[in-house]
Design an enzyme around this catalytic site. Structure first.
Site, PDB file in Angstrom:
ATOM      1  CE  LYS A   1      -4.452   0.956   0.296  1.00 46.81           C
ATOM      2  NZ  LYS A   1      -5.617   0.109  -0.075  1.00 46.81           N
TER       3      LYS A   1
ATOM      4  CG  ASP B   1      -7.389   3.233  -0.599  1.00 46.97           C
ATOM      5  OD1 ASP B   1      -7.870   2.100  -0.513  1.00 46.97           O
ATOM      6  OD2 ASP B   1      -7.433   4.041   0.359  1.00 46.97           O
TER       7      ASP B   1
END
Ligand code: NDP
Ligand code: 2IT
Length: 448
Positions: A126, A166
């Site tokens: 991430k 995201d």
């Protein structure tokens, strides 16, 4: 057992003391996975979970860019490469002022289990930045994305690490990021997912997280002989995940009555129908305005400032905004109002205490790492199509997405169903099913 868990968590806290969100995510996994490790000899003496909570690599870097006034801005960029035992690092990029190493480590850690659950060969990662896209012009967004990629490109690649969107990163940002990567490397590869349809994107990827969250909830309802038909559904957020969770809920005959953003929520008791949802999509994706605007066009609806929608009576709740947006009191309210099912579209939206309440009340509860896995799963399908240099039809991708969500549901039953009571603990099921595949790959590869 409690002592083993406490000893492990004490060590994690000692090493990561200031990282509250990361510790929260690790606690939830440790409480369900450590008892499984104790029962299975092959994992003994391998420190396997201790290895899994340490990122293989975590990068932070400076991002300089020039705003429309000609002033130099400085942001911080990150990429956490958590685990590559079963495939290259894969996971989104978040642009939001709240981004810290703790947030990204929690998201990367969850991603490892989620990606394993999809059955596709993807490790977990991430990244993102504390950059705030709100109020920025398209040119500022472009300059920021280009500056961000001018460092990130060294650390990623289509067989190394494949970022995606995201919070704060959608199709527009992926375009700018891809453009700079392609220029710097002089190669056209599937290094990012969520790409546009004319340059390597997959049909259904924009819809996939929201659709998948609803497909998963539908599977849970089926275990009770129930469905979305006629159900009142409360959704938080109004971004990518919330919009398509709403769309699929409507397809399946549910009535969506709320959406929200960080300023508050709107409630429309007549139901947000497809026309109203199209209005919301234009409002949020094109005008980039606030959800409170909804009531100007639909005056029968109301806007409730600075609150979350969990106080509104519903049958099903779909938290699709952000972490820790649903606390113990919210859980109490949902249960008091007769809510029977919570399926997380966001990552870790329910606090630990809220989850305990749902489990005690024995309602259907799905953690994000299972129920929102449709997004990354379809990113995996985008990677496959890029490798094949071919595109599947909308129907083909949607069918594969449904199959994957159904398989994740089966995996949760396999590891999470209590044989005596029949209750399915989807948290336990998802954590153990996700763990087993990664742990077995790590054992096979030795201490690396
Ligand atoms: P978007 O940026 O498209 O939308 C985010 C939404 O959540 C907005 O409505 C935003 O409101 C709201 N929000 C963000 N931060 C906060 C906050 N601190 N408090 C209240 N509301 C907030 O993001 P996505 O829809 O893509 O992501 C939503 C969630 O889903 C995140 O948890 C993400 O990690 C998760 N997720 C996303 C996937 C994807 O494919 N995109 C896949 C799997 C999970 P505002 O505009 O006011 O900021
Ligand atoms: O949290 C998530 O799973 C995502 N933001 C999607 C990641 C991806 O690589 O598609």
């Amino acid at each position: 057992m409690e002592e083993i868990i406490k000893g492990f968590l004490d060590l994690v806290k000692e090493r990561n003391g200031h990282e509250a969100e990361f510790i929260q995510a690790v606690e939830e996994v440790a409480e369900t996975v450590l008892p499984y490790i104790v029962q299975h000899d092959i994992y003994h003496g391998k420190n396997i979970l201790l290895r899994m909570v340490e990122p293989e690599r975590a990068i932070t870097f400076r991002v300089n860019w020039v705003d429309d006034k000609g002033e130099i801005q400085v942001n911080r960029g990150y990429r956490v490469q958590m685990n590559s035992a079963i495939g290259p690092y894969k996971g989104g990029l978040r642009f939001h002022p709240s981004v810290t190493m703790s947030i990204l480590k929690f998201l990367a850690f969850e991603q490892v289990f989620k990606n394993s659950l999809t059955t596709l060969p993807m490790g977990g990662g991430k990244g993102g930045s504390d950059f705030d896209p709100k109020g920025k012009s398209d040119n500022e967004i472009m300059r920021f994305c280009h500056a961000f990629m001018s460092e990130l490109f060294r650390h990623i690649g289509s067989n190394t690490d494949i970022p995606a969107g995201d919070i704060g990163v959608g199709g527009r940002e992926i375009g700018f990021l891809f453009g700079m990567y392609k220029k710097l490397r002089n190669e056209f590869t599937g290094v990012l997912t969520g790409k546009g349809m004319t340059w390597g994107g997959s049909l259904i990827r924009p819809e996939a997280t929201g659709y998948g969250t609803v497909y998963f909830a539908d599977k849970m309802l089926q275990t009770k002989g129930d469905s979305f038909k006629g159900k009142t559904v409360v959704i938080s957020g109004s971004g990518n995940v919330a919009q398509y969770a709403a769309e699929k809920t409507i397809h399946l005959g549910g009535k969506v009555i709320t959406l929200s953003d960080s300023s508050g929520y709107i409630v429309d008791h007549e139901g947000i129908d497809p026309d109203k949802l199209t209005f919301v999509m234009t409002l949020k994706n094109v005008k980039r305005a606030r959800i409170s605007e909804y009531v100007k066009t639909y005056p029968k609806a109301t806007f409730v400032a600075n609150k979350t929608p969990w106080e509104v009576k519903c049958d099903i709740a779909l938290p699709c905004a952000t972490q820790n947006e649903l606390n113990e009191n919210d859980a109490d309210m949902l249960l008091k109002n007769g809510c029977i099912c919570v399926s997380e579209g966001a990552n870790m939206p329910s606090t630990k205490a809220a989850i305990t309440k749902f489990h005690e009340a024995k309602i259907l509860f799905a953690p994000g790492k299972a129920s929102n896995a449709g997004g990354v799963a379809t990113s995996g399908l985008e990677m496959t199509q890029n490798s094949l240099r071919y595109n599947w039809s909308r129907a083909e991708v949607d069918e594969k997405l449904k199959d994957i969500m159904s398989n994740i549901h089966d995996a949760c039953i396999e590891y999470g169903k209590d044989e005596k009571t029949g209750y399915i603990d989807y948290v336990k099921g998802a954590n153990i099913a996700g763990f087993v595949k990664v742990a077995d790959a790590m054992l096979a590869q030795g201490v690396v």
